[in-house]
Design an enzyme around this catalytic site. Structure first.
Site, PDB file in Angstrom:
ATOM      1  N   SER A 183      50.857  95.283   1.234  1.00 50.97           N
ATOM      2  CA  SER A 183      50.337  93.862   1.273  1.00 50.97           C
ATOM      3  C   SER A 183      51.107  92.838   0.317  1.00 50.97           C
ATOM      4  CB  SER A 183      48.920  93.688   0.898  1.00 50.97           C
ATOM      5  OG  SER A 183      48.766  93.770  -0.590  1.00 50.97           O
ATOM      6  N   HIS A 211      46.422  95.549   7.207  1.00 51.83           N
ATOM      7  CA  HIS A 211      47.372  94.418   7.505  1.00 51.83           C
ATOM      8  C   HIS A 211      48.315  94.861   8.702  1.00 51.83           C
ATOM      9  CE1 HIS A 211      46.647  91.763   3.988  1.00 51.83           C
ATOM     10  NE2 HIS A 211      46.622  92.925   3.179  1.00 51.83           N
ATOM     11  N   LYS A 242      40.694  90.806   8.887  1.00 49.20           N
ATOM     12  CA  LYS A 242      41.938  90.125   9.046  1.00 49.20           C
ATOM     13  C   LYS A 242      42.428  89.654  10.183  1.00 49.20           C
ATOM     14  CE  LYS A 242      43.420  91.985   4.571  1.00 49.20           C
ATOM     15  NZ  LYS A 242      42.815  93.402   4.076  1.00 49.20           N
TER      16      LYS A 242
HETATM   17  C1  LIG Z   1      41.989  93.991   3.028  1.00 52.16           C
HETATM   18  C2  LIG Z   1      42.130  95.421   3.058  1.00 52.16           C
HETATM   19  C3  LIG Z   1      40.925  96.303   2.894  1.00 52.16           C
HETATM   20  C4  LIG Z   1      39.635  95.765   2.864  1.00 52.16           C
HETATM   21  O1  LIG Z   1      39.127  95.109   3.936  1.00 52.16           O
HETATM   22  P1  LIG Z   1      37.627  94.775   4.023  1.00 52.16           P
HETATM   23  O2  LIG Z   1      37.077  94.785   5.484  1.00 52.16           O
HETATM   24  O3  LIG Z   1      37.888  93.080   3.647  1.00 52.16           O
HETATM   25  O4  LIG Z   1      36.778  95.239   3.013  1.00 52.16           O
HETATM   26  C5  LIG Z   1      41.178  97.681   2.852  1.00 52.16           C
HETATM   27  N1  LIG Z   1      42.452  98.183   2.887  1.00 52.16           N
HETATM   28  C6  LIG Z   1      43.535  97.358   3.028  1.00 52.16           C
HETATM   29  C7  LIG Z   1      44.735  97.950   3.124  1.00 52.16           C
HETATM   30  C8  LIG Z   1      43.454  96.160   3.025  1.00 52.16           C
HETATM   31  O5  LIG Z   1      44.458  95.142   3.142  1.00 52.16           O
END
Ligand SMILES: *Cc1c(COP(=O)(O)O)cnc(C)c1O
Length: 396
Positions: A183, A211, A242
């Site tokens: 990220s 992501h 996301k």
């Molecule tokens: C955002 C993210 C999460 C968490 O996702 P949520 O559904 O908001 O709990 C887990 N792993 C990665 C790599 C992320 O970027």
């Protein structure tokens, strides 16, 4: 008695603030989308949401959610195995498996829960988990809950991974775990090489596509599409929070016996509520849309290329990206804060990241591109960067 603890917390909080690490929240008073209004009344273009496909306020998803709200009610008031499963949950799980070319899927309240609940039911002290050093916090926490032997390799460093795999031959089963897209830099995991090593050293693979799902690969199927490995990775985790609408919800998808075991033993699944019907219904509508067209992926990829080439032409230093994350490198923590503040004055909402979120001397602005950005939005952002960059002598 609270008094002593209160004093202790006040001191801690002050030290967080003094270290410049206090997280303040900006308040948005419109739906989440590329043009938002914040509580000061200022209207800004949003370049820091994970709204990669511009679906957070999609009429298609909102309508599907409204319809489900009327037909299936508000909440489930139960975990899945007691009375928290509607046909909508099963349908969404099936759609997710179809999308990724996997055998079965299990839903969670969030990907944080999917990662928190994936290791402990599957592996024990006889086994090995080999994890990329830049993996998401939820993977790190999930691994902590599991008794397997832990190995760690430097980000995407295949020589280190190979060394770990050699040592881990001492264990019964081996699982390599990686984020699909990291990220902070926007780089993808070298899944082709990871796959080769996994074959050579008899290991399984888990990829967290949070992501990358919806974003990476020609049709947005993620890193398994990018590296032509669809259906070949044992475990994929991901989020509905996301690219896929941005509300809430997570999933693990992959080999059917793995998913079956998670339904029996995964604690965040067994002991936490199922997602609301309207979220499941919106997810179904979203995957239906994804299966019909790549329009949003095409727009996102074109937008990202346009932004990166514009910024490079202006003289900015951008980390090579294979996702919709563009790290505009500034190398200095204060400078990253100053640039972000001046960008906001120009009507562009971006965030500066600095130590400890990224290594020292690696401060940057992370820009996140969306299919929801119009060409004029991208131009406005690039022009603001040029103006601020010149003012602060980042570029000439
Ligand atoms: C955002 C993210 C999460 C968490 O996702 P949520 O559904 O908001 O709990 C887990 N792993 C990665 C790599 C992320 O970027």
């Amino acid at each position: 008695m609270y008094t002593n603890f209160q004093e202790f917390l006040k001191k801690e909080l002050t030290s967080i603030e003094e270290a410049g690490l206090y997280k303040k929240e900006r308040v948005i008073v419109t739906p989440q989308q590329s043009n938002i209004k914040i509580s000061t009344g200022q209207e800004v273009l949003n370049f820091c949401a994970n709204n990669y496909l511009g679906l957070s306020n999609s009429p298609v998803l909102v309508d599907a959610a409204k319809k489900a709200l009327d037909q299936r009610g508000f909440g489930m008031s139960s975990v899945r195995f007691i009375c928290g499963t509607q046909d909508l949950h099963l349908e969404l799980e099936k759609k997710i498996a179809e999308y990724f070319g996997t055998e079965d899927t299990i839903l969670y309240a969030a990907c944080f829960d999917a990662n928190g609940g994936v290791f402990e039911p599957l592996l024990n002290e006889e086994d090995a988990i080999i994890s990329d050093s830049l993996n998401h916090a939820s993977i790190i926490d999930g691994v902590r809950l599991c008794k397997a032997q832990r190995y760690r390799y430097a980000n995407a460093d295949m020589a280190e991974l190979e060394n770990c795999l050699k040592v881990a031959q001492a264990q019964r089963f081996r699982l390599i775990v990686t984020d699909g897209v990291f990220s902070m830099d926007g780089n993808v995991a070298p899944l082709d090489k990871i796959y080769e090593l996994a074959q050579k050293y008899n290991a399984m693979i888990m990829v967290d596509e949070s992501h990358s799902a919806g974003v990476v690969g020609h049709t947005g199927r993620g890193t398994t599409e990018l590296f032509d490995l669809k259906g070949k990775v044992e475990i994929i985790t991901g989020t509905l929070g996301k690219a896929f609408g941005g509300a809430i919800g997570g999933f693990t998808t992959g080999k059917k016996e793995i998913i079956e075991m998670l339904r029996q033993r995964s604690r965040p699944y067994l002991f936490s509520n199922s997602i609301p019907p309207m979220v499941a219904a919106a997810g179904i509508a979203m995957f239906d849309m994804m299966s019909k067209t790549n329009e949003l992926q095409d727009r996102l990829h074109a937008n990202t290329e346009y932004f990166v080439s514009g910024m490079l032409a202006a003289g900015f230093d951008i980390k090579p990206t294979q996702s919709a994350i563009c790290a505009v490198m500034l190398y200095d923590a204060k400078l990253s804060q100053d640039v972000a503040a001046k960008m906001l004055e120009e009507g562009i909402y971006v965030i500066g990241f600095y130590f400890p979120v990224v290594p020292r001397e690696q401060a940057r602005i992370r820009v996140q591109i969306s299919a929801g950005h119009r060409k004029e939005d991208l131009d406005k952002c690039i022009n603001a960067f040029i103006k601020v960059g010149k003012e602060l002598r980042v570029i000439k």
